[in-house]
Design an enzyme around this catalytic site. Sequence first.
Site, short mmCIF file in Angstrom:
data_model
loop_
_atom_site.label_atom_id
_atom_site.label_comp_id
_atom_site.label_asym_id
_atom_site.label_seq_id
_atom_site.Cartn_x
_atom_site.Cartn_y
_atom_site.Cartn_z
N LYS A 117 26.85 43.37 44.46
CA LYS A 117 28.17 43.29 43.82
C LYS A 117 28.34 41.92 43.17
O LYS A 117 28.16 40.89 43.82
CB LYS A 117 29.28 43.51 44.85
N ASP B 14 32.61 43.76 40.08
CA ASP B 14 33.94 43.74 40.73
C ASP B 14 34.86 42.77 39.98
O ASP B 14 35.14 41.68 40.45
CB ASP B 14 33.75 43.32 42.19
N LYS C 207 38.01 43.57 38.99
CA LYS C 207 39.42 43.83 39.35
C LYS C 207 40.35 43.64 38.15
O LYS C 207 41.29 42.85 38.16
CB LYS C 207 39.85 42.93 40.50
N ASP D 82 45.65 44.16 33.50
CA ASP D 82 46.26 43.59 32.29
C ASP D 82 46.92 44.75 31.55
O ASP D 82 46.99 45.87 32.08
CB ASP D 82 45.17 42.90 31.44
N THR E 195 44.12 45.83 26.59
CA THR E 195 43.19 44.77 26.99
C THR E 195 42.20 45.27 28.04
O THR E 195 41.00 44.96 28.00
CB THR E 195 43.98 43.56 27.53
N THR F 72 41.97 43.87 50.88
CA THR F 72 41.76 43.84 52.33
C THR F 72 42.22 42.51 52.95
O THR F 72 42.29 42.39 54.16
CB THR F 72 40.27 44.07 52.67
N GLY G 258 29.93 40.80 52.39
CA GLY G 258 29.62 39.51 51.80
C GLY G 258 29.14 38.53 52.84
O GLY G 258 27.98 38.55 53.25
N ARG G 259 30.06 37.69 53.30
CA ARG G 259 29.68 36.55 54.15
C ARG G 259 28.87 36.89 55.39
O ARG G 259 27.98 36.11 55.76
CB ARG G 259 30.94 35.73 54.49
O1 C5P Z 1 32.63 37.97 52.43
P1 C5P Z 1 33.31 39.31 52.57
O2 C5P Z 1 32.50 40.33 53.34
O3 C5P Z 1 34.74 39.18 53.07
O4 C5P Z 1 33.35 39.82 51.06
C1 C5P Z 1 34.05 40.98 50.68
C2 C5P Z 1 33.89 41.17 49.21
O5 C5P Z 1 34.62 42.32 48.81
C3 C5P Z 1 34.38 40.02 48.34
O6 C5P Z 1 33.46 39.90 47.26
C4 C5P Z 1 35.73 40.46 47.83
O7 C5P Z 1 36.00 40.00 46.53
C5 C5P Z 1 35.57 41.99 47.82
N1 C5P Z 1 36.79 42.78 47.98
C6 C5P Z 1 37.63 42.66 49.07
N2 C5P Z 1 38.77 43.42 49.17
C7 C5P Z 1 39.08 44.31 48.20
C8 C5P Z 1 38.23 44.45 47.10
C9 C5P Z 1 37.08 43.68 47.03
O8 C5P Z 1 37.32 41.89 49.98
N3 C5P Z 1 40.14 45.07 48.32
#
Ligand code: C5P
Length: 247
Positions: free
Chosen positions: A48, A75, A77, A80, A84, A133, A223-224
């Site tokens: 992503k 992603d 998001k 607008d 656009t 989230t 992610g993390r």
């Molecule tokens: O690091 P982590 O697991 O929290 O990353 C979650 C990823 O999902 C981030 O890239 C964040 O931008 C994305 N995201 C989110 N909540 C949403 C949509 C996308 O955390 N509703």
Amino acid sequence: MGHRTSDIGTVTLAISAQSKLVVALDFPSELPALAFVERLEGTCTWLKVGMELYYSAGNQFIQTLRKMGFEVFLDLKLHDIPNTVAGAVRSVASTGASLLTVHAAGGTAMLSAAAEAALAPGAPKLLAVTVLTSMDADELLGVGVSDSPEAQVLRLARLAKQCGINGMVCSPQEVAMLRTDLGSEALLVTPGIRGAGDLVGDQKRVATAAEAISRGSSMIVVGRPITRAQNPAEAASAILAEIAQAG
Ligand code: C5P
């Protein structure tokens, strides 16, 4: 050299688990992102790219990832005015990204314009982001929404569906509700994935990978817990095993 039947079963399970795990490449630029991708050691197929990396690396980087064989979830998001947002969808349509996010809160006209732009050949499939989230009931109240996160997620998911978008991003805490309401065709993608020992960070509505999958997530975004792991390939493999068991 042929596989024995049990090996084929294991390989198939691994492939189907891989198709459900998206690793969030939240890095500031192309170089650290590519260095991290190498550390995944081929464990993952979906990456992503969010606004942090996209704003510095652009469409060309998406094409680089595609040439390396990855599926890309873009992603951005988008939120607008309809004209656009439709233009933005067209601007990324040729990158080869498979998924692209728009904010469902942009409303009917914006969602419909985005859906129409995404009908172009090769354009990514759209996902409507319902409630981030990182937001809980208090945060929602701060932006004037007195309904619960669940009620707001349901409202926005139904709105997106009416506008021709049948993919949604929600937290693992609402995914069972959306699966029941929208049926098996909806592509439900859940970030907010944390293991028992993981730092929650800025996320508020979280669950484990197994919980998300067993409640009906089509794909999870992590992610993390992977990008900041000492051994990202091991962390990803552990989550893939969890997905295979739950799914
Ligand atoms: O690091 P982590 O697991 O929290 O990353 C979650 C990823 O999902 C981030 O890239 C964040 O931008 C994305 N995201 C989110 N909540 C949403 C949509 C996308 O955390 N509703």
